[in-house]
Design a protein around this motif. Sequence first.
Motif, mmCIF file in Angstrom:
data_model
loop_
_atom_site.group_PDB
_atom_site.id
_atom_site.type_symbol
_atom_site.label_atom_id
_atom_site.label_comp_id
_atom_site.label_asym_id
_atom_site.label_seq_id
_atom_site.Cartn_x
_atom_site.Cartn_y
_atom_site.Cartn_z
ATOM 1 N N ALA A 194 0.831 -1.203 0.000
ATOM 2 C CA ALA A 194 0.000 0.000 0.000
ATOM 3 C C ALA A 194 0.866 1.253 0.000
ATOM 4 O O ALA A 194 1.999 1.247 0.499
ATOM 5 C CB ALA A 194 -0.928 0.004 1.214
ATOM 6 N N ASN A 195 0.309 2.325 -0.541
ATOM 7 C CA ASN A 195 1.021 3.606 -0.592
ATOM 8 C C ASN A 195 -0.012 4.722 -0.653
ATOM 9 O O ASN A 195 -0.411 5.159 -1.715
ATOM 10 C CB ASN A 195 1.943 3.662 -1.817
ATOM 11 N N GLY A 196 -0.455 5.169 0.522
ATOM 12 C CA GLY A 196 -1.454 6.222 0.583
ATOM 13 C C GLY A 196 -0.885 7.517 1.099
ATOM 14 O O GLY A 196 0.341 7.708 1.148
ATOM 15 N N THR A 197 -1.775 8.400 1.507
ATOM 16 C CA THR A 197 -1.370 9.680 2.124
ATOM 17 C C THR A 197 -1.775 9.730 3.580
ATOM 18 O O THR A 197 -1.597 10.748 4.241
ATOM 19 C CB THR A 197 -2.047 10.856 1.393
ATOM 20 N N GLY A 198 -2.353 8.648 4.105
ATOM 21 C CA GLY A 198 -2.989 8.647 5.407
ATOM 22 C C GLY A 198 -2.053 8.628 6.599
ATOM 23 O O GLY A 198 -0.818 8.621 6.459
ATOM 24 N N PRO A 199 -2.630 8.593 7.807
ATOM 25 C CA PRO A 199 -1.846 8.713 9.039
ATOM 26 C C PRO A 199 -0.976 7.509 9.363
ATOM 27 O O PRO A 199 -0.078 7.605 10.197
ATOM 28 C CB PRO A 199 -2.912 8.909 10.121
ATOM 29 N N ASN A 221 -1.755 16.115 8.205
ATOM 30 C CA ASN A 221 -2.643 16.515 9.304
ATOM 31 C C ASN A 221 -2.064 16.156 10.663
ATOM 32 O O ASN A 221 -2.795 15.971 11.630
ATOM 33 C CB ASN A 221 -4.009 15.846 9.122
ATOM 34 N N ILE A 222 -0.744 16.068 10.733
ATOM 35 C CA ILE A 222 -0.105 15.575 11.949
ATOM 36 C C ILE A 222 -0.328 16.505 13.147
ATOM 37 O O ILE A 222 -0.268 16.082 14.300
ATOM 38 C CB ILE A 222 1.406 15.353 11.715
ATOM 39 N N ALA A 223 -0.649 17.764 12.878
ATOM 40 C CA ALA A 223 -0.876 18.721 13.966
ATOM 41 C C ALA A 223 -2.342 18.788 14.383
ATOM 42 O O ALA A 223 -2.719 19.640 15.195
ATOM 43 C CB ALA A 223 -0.401 20.106 13.543
ATOM 44 N N SER A 224 -3.183 17.894 13.870
ATOM 45 C CA SER A 224 -4.607 17.912 14.182
ATOM 46 C C SER A 224 -4.858 17.828 15.685
ATOM 47 O O SER A 224 -4.191 17.078 16.414
ATOM 48 C CB SER A 224 -5.304 16.733 13.493
ATOM 49 N N THR A 225 -5.835 18.601 16.158
ATOM 50 C CA THR A 225 -6.189 18.555 17.582
ATOM 51 C C THR A 225 -6.856 17.231 17.948
ATOM 52 O O THR A 225 -6.959 16.898 19.123
ATOM 53 C CB THR A 225 -7.147 19.711 17.927
ATOM 54 N N GLU A 226 -7.306 16.487 16.939
ATOM 55 C CA GLU A 226 -7.923 15.180 17.193
ATOM 56 C C GLU A 226 -6.883 14.069 17.330
ATOM 57 O O GLU A 226 -7.210 12.960 17.747
ATOM 58 C CB GLU A 226 -8.872 14.806 16.050
#
Length: 536
Positions: A194-199, A221-226
């Motif tokens: 696999a090769n995505g953009t996800g976390p 989105n590594i700085a997301s408050t969630e």
Amino acid sequence: MMNFVFKFHPRAVFASLIACLCSAMLCTAVSANTLRYASQDDPQTLDPHAANLLPTTRVIAQIYESLVARDQQFKIVPGLALWWSNPDSKTWRFKLRPNVKFHDGSPFTADDVVFSVERALHPQSQLKASLVGVATAKKIDDFTVDLIMKDPNPILINNLFLFRVMSKIWATKNGALAPQNYKASEDTFASRNANGTGPFMVKLRQPDVKTVLVANPNWWNIASTEKGNITQVEMLPIKSNATRVAALLSGEVDFVLDPPQQDVARLKKEANIRVSEGSDARIQYFAFDQFRDELLYSSVKGKNPFKDLRVRQAVAHAIDASAIRQVVMRGLSIPTGSLVPEGTQGYTKDVEKRLPVDREKAKALLTEAGYPTGFSVTLDCGINQPAADICQAAASMLSQVGIRTTPNIVPLANYFQKLQRFDTSFYLLSWGTSTFDALDTLQAVLEKNRGEQTTGGDSNYGRYSNPKMDDIIGKIKVEMDMKKRNLLIHDALVLNQTDIATLPLHQPVIPWAMRKNVTAVFTPNNVPYFFRFKMN
């Protein structure tokens, strides 16, 4: 008739499973931020466009992303697209997020979206429903894409939550331009890698043994408050209920997605265990082969009893959903006659009504239909719990009215492929309205299956067909007035009840069990988004 008989020594199996569990975990200490996750199911593939199955979605959703996302309240929010507009009924424009990288470091651009749309619409893809109404995608510039519609779709944005973006460069390099033919059990590079953009990124993939994900340090989105603090996830398929629970209690695993219903009350009393519960956006239902002139697995020759509405009504009168709720589900279900759950766009309370349990009525209907002594049939079920136990209970209830039913319990990986070959006479399945709009269920389960070229009937394995139903669903797809659209959805759900096209059973109540040091955000689609998990 095809039946599977399994013979085993319980102690030997338990010892073997413990040994396999220890091997899968390498019997070593793990870091504080490694979440050891256990479920009875293993993802069938890593290809994001191959199989629209929940166990697969649970891993795909960690790796691949869509143009839109959902927040902790499950509301639609921007994902790989910063914003979107609908300038006319045939065009949706998306402004893409800049500076996003795939896991291999290559940049995310409009070319990847255009490629992924083409791939998801491929005849072999089971994710065509994520692009209902879409004819093609057009690149405007590197970070702007238009989806060109062949038909208007008032809920396209909801559908797109299921659409995943792949790297065109990576797919080209690795011979993965077309989605895996899951139905034919094809093995491809994209089904194993696999090769995505996800976390999360895939570190290790050993089917039916272990899948290891590691946090993507360059996630946009590594700085997301969630965001939580999980750096690694070990996904362990543990088929045995007893072994899965024992591993959680001993601390060998931290999170169990599917604790068996019979153990939930005990787990709630354990000092080191937390149980979280919520209603699943999923309905479990029975369905019938209504296509063949003669059933494959039945004592009736030259006829198909399930083509007769009276026989389907007899099945409905024989199955006691409340008893199944009490005995099998241990209270963790909501009996229903609706094919979509409350909270779904188009749902109304009146479609909840079930035919009453009336076994004498069932016998009379069978006699009227020409089966005074009943008949035998095989009921196909996945081996996963609680499906196997539900089928055993339903078989007993049906046998009481003369439908002598033999459960055929099939390993899950083989079960879906069996259904996709239409190799069934009678089966138990569940469907979740992942878009939280009834169309997702209606077009997949009730629309006529016309083959791989359309988005309709992908999961209509009994090949139910009613031109009136197809007409209603066709109108739902393009009706932009939501009041009129909801009325059409209501008509389709009522027609499902009248025809007994499918026989809804219940909406499961989902328990998640975890160690006390784990904090998880429950989701109505029963997919754990690990980037929100925390451990202390």
